[in-house]
Enzyme design. Sequence first.
Site, short mmCIF file in Angstrom:
data_model
loop_
_atom_site.label_atom_id
_atom_site.label_comp_id
_atom_site.label_asym_id
_atom_site.label_seq_id
_atom_site.Cartn_x
_atom_site.Cartn_y
_atom_site.Cartn_z
N SER A 23 -10.50 -0.33 3.61
CA SER A 23 -9.72 -0.54 4.84
C SER A 23 -9.23 0.81 5.35
O SER A 23 -8.61 1.57 4.60
CB SER A 23 -8.49 -1.39 4.56
OG SER A 23 -8.87 -2.65 4.07
N GLU A 65 -4.45 3.77 6.43
CA GLU A 65 -4.19 3.48 5.04
C GLU A 65 -4.80 4.59 4.19
O GLU A 65 -4.34 4.89 3.09
CB GLU A 65 -4.82 2.12 4.70
CG GLU A 65 -4.35 1.51 3.42
CD GLU A 65 -5.45 1.40 2.42
OE1 GLU A 65 -5.16 1.60 1.23
OE2 GLU A 65 -6.60 1.12 2.80
N ARG A 122 0.84 -1.22 0.00
CA ARG A 122 0.00 0.00 0.00
C ARG A 122 0.87 1.26 0.00
O ARG A 122 0.59 2.22 0.72
CB ARG A 122 -0.93 0.04 1.22
CG ARG A 122 -2.02 -1.00 1.22
CD ARG A 122 -2.99 -0.78 0.06
NE ARG A 122 -4.17 -1.63 0.21
CZ ARG A 122 -4.21 -2.92 -0.11
NH1 ARG A 122 -3.13 -3.50 -0.63
NH2 ARG A 122 -5.30 -3.62 0.06
N1 EPU Z 1 -10.45 -11.06 10.09
C1 EPU Z 1 -10.96 -11.05 11.37
N2 EPU Z 1 -12.19 -10.50 11.55
C2 EPU Z 1 -12.92 -9.98 10.53
C3 EPU Z 1 -12.39 -10.00 9.24
C4 EPU Z 1 -11.13 -10.54 9.05
O1 EPU Z 1 -10.35 -11.50 12.32
O2 EPU Z 1 -14.01 -9.50 10.81
C5 EPU Z 1 -9.10 -11.66 9.90
C6 EPU Z 1 -9.21 -13.09 9.45
O3 EPU Z 1 -8.20 -13.83 10.07
C7 EPU Z 1 -8.95 -13.02 7.96
C8 EPU Z 1 -7.95 -11.87 7.91
O4 EPU Z 1 -8.39 -10.97 8.93
O5 EPU Z 1 -8.44 -14.19 7.46
C9 EPU Z 1 -7.89 -11.16 6.59
O6 EPU Z 1 -9.18 -10.61 6.29
P1 EPU Z 1 -9.58 -10.17 4.82
O7 EPU Z 1 -9.36 -11.28 3.89
O8 EPU Z 1 -10.93 -9.56 4.86
O9 EPU Z 1 -8.50 -9.08 4.46
P2 EPU Z 1 -7.91 -7.83 5.23
O10 EPU Z 1 -6.49 -8.13 5.57
O11 EPU Z 1 -8.79 -7.43 6.33
C10 EPU Z 1 -6.94 -6.84 3.01
C11 EPU Z 1 -6.93 -5.52 2.31
C12 EPU Z 1 -8.25 -5.29 1.60
C13 EPU Z 1 -8.48 -6.42 0.60
C14 EPU Z 1 -8.47 -7.75 1.38
C15 EPU Z 1 -8.60 -8.96 0.47
C16 EPU Z 1 -5.44 -4.08 3.57
C17 EPU Z 1 -5.32 -2.90 4.49
N3 EPU Z 1 -6.68 -4.45 3.25
O12 EPU Z 1 -7.92 -6.75 4.05
O13 EPU Z 1 -8.14 -4.08 0.86
O14 EPU Z 1 -9.71 -6.28 -0.08
O15 EPU Z 1 -7.21 -7.89 2.10
O16 EPU Z 1 -7.41 -9.20 -0.18
O17 EPU Z 1 -4.42 -4.63 3.15
C18 EPU Z 1 -8.46 -1.74 1.02
O18 EPU Z 1 -7.23 -1.62 0.93
O19 EPU Z 1 -9.21 -0.73 1.13
C19 EPU Z 1 -9.05 -3.06 1.05
C20 EPU Z 1 -10.36 -3.27 1.24
#
Ligand code: EPU
Length: 336
Positions: free
Chosen positions: A236, A332, A164
């Site tokens: 995010s 972010e 990012r």
């Molecule tokens: N998780 C929780 N609780 C929740 C949701 C998620 O504990 O309510 C944990 C779970 O362990 C899950 C992990 O977080 O496996 C990852 O969750 P998720 O796949 O939703 O991804 P994220 O890390 O929360 C990142 C990006 C998103 C992108 C998703 C999918 C960042 C800051 N965010 O989110 O990007 O869509 O992965 O690849 O890196 C954005 O940048 O605006 C954005 C939405």
Amino acid sequence: MIIQENISLLPYNTFRIDAWTRYMAFPATTDEIVSLLKSRQQEFNPKIVLGCGSNILFTRNFEGLIIHPEIKGIEVVKETEDYVLVRAGCAENWDDFVKFCVDNDWGGIENLSLIPGTVGASPVQNIGAYGVEVKDVVEKVEAIMIETSKKRTFSAKECSFGYRDSIFKKELKHKCIITHVTFRLNKQHIFRTHYPDLEKELDKYPDTTIQYIRDAIISIRKQKLPDPAQLGNAGSFFKNPIVSSDKANEIRRFYPSMPAYKAGENEVKLSAAWLIETTGWKGRKIHNVGTYKKQPLVIVNYGNATGKEIIDFAKKIQQAVKQQFGILLEPEVNIF
Ligand code: EPU
């Protein structure tokens, strides 16, 4: 070039904050940007560029000039048996561009389906989702330097992409206007389907194609993330923190099931969503602001929240995570 005065930014930010800008201009070509910068260099400072405002939080009115480029157009600049180089104007809607590429059977960005924003903003924060980052396909970025009005082209290497992150968020923050991005897309597809959510969703489809990957990702995102057209948000709000392996092990002693992903030598990426959820802030709401019930990493404007209310809410989350885990979550979203 007409410069408009006292414009509400409500239609120009997905958080739906009713902040105002003193001046705003809508150049439709590179030449219009150059002449805007040349003729009015000393006036209207500071200057910032705003795409469709899907990664920004306005906490106050803006006293300078907001440049909202409207450069459109998609062209193939080179095509071989294996790949195609596609150049797109900065104001093209990101997801329309992804759809256009998938419709033409050009692979590489299907995992980035439905990310809100414009083509020009995509390299700035190196958008990423489901195991792919835009840096994987950026061939070059064309920009105009604000101070000199000169054109400059950046190779992918010169963009200094990180998680990012890019040169456009660091050394060149507010120093240039991205006008076009050229992408290298594959005609021989390489599917990136190892992300657990995606693998599971793809089981519902008869086959793996870039079209099915796009469909699966749209379906996952619609289930998990709020549509900015209905609920103000900027995706995010925080980055996933990268910490030392020692720090992660220390936390794991108390939370053995904490998710963590290798991020380099002795470094681990933690899940900000998990950290926030574990502090009890998932789905919490204060007046008009809250974390989204299905994904606490997303902060939502549930009513007519001000930018100040949102930032105060974000600070409370930062404090809670800092207190419980000793980790400072870094925003972010760009904050003004
Ligand atoms: N998780 C929780 N609780 C929740 C949701 C998620 O504990 O309510 C944990 C779970 O362990 C899950 C992990 O977080 O496996 C990852 O969750 P998720 O796949 O939703 O991804 P994220 O890390 O929360 C990142 C990006 C998103 C992108 C998703 C999918 C960042 C800051 N965010 O989110 O990007 O869509 O992965 O690849 O890196 C954005 O940048 O605006 C954005 C939405």
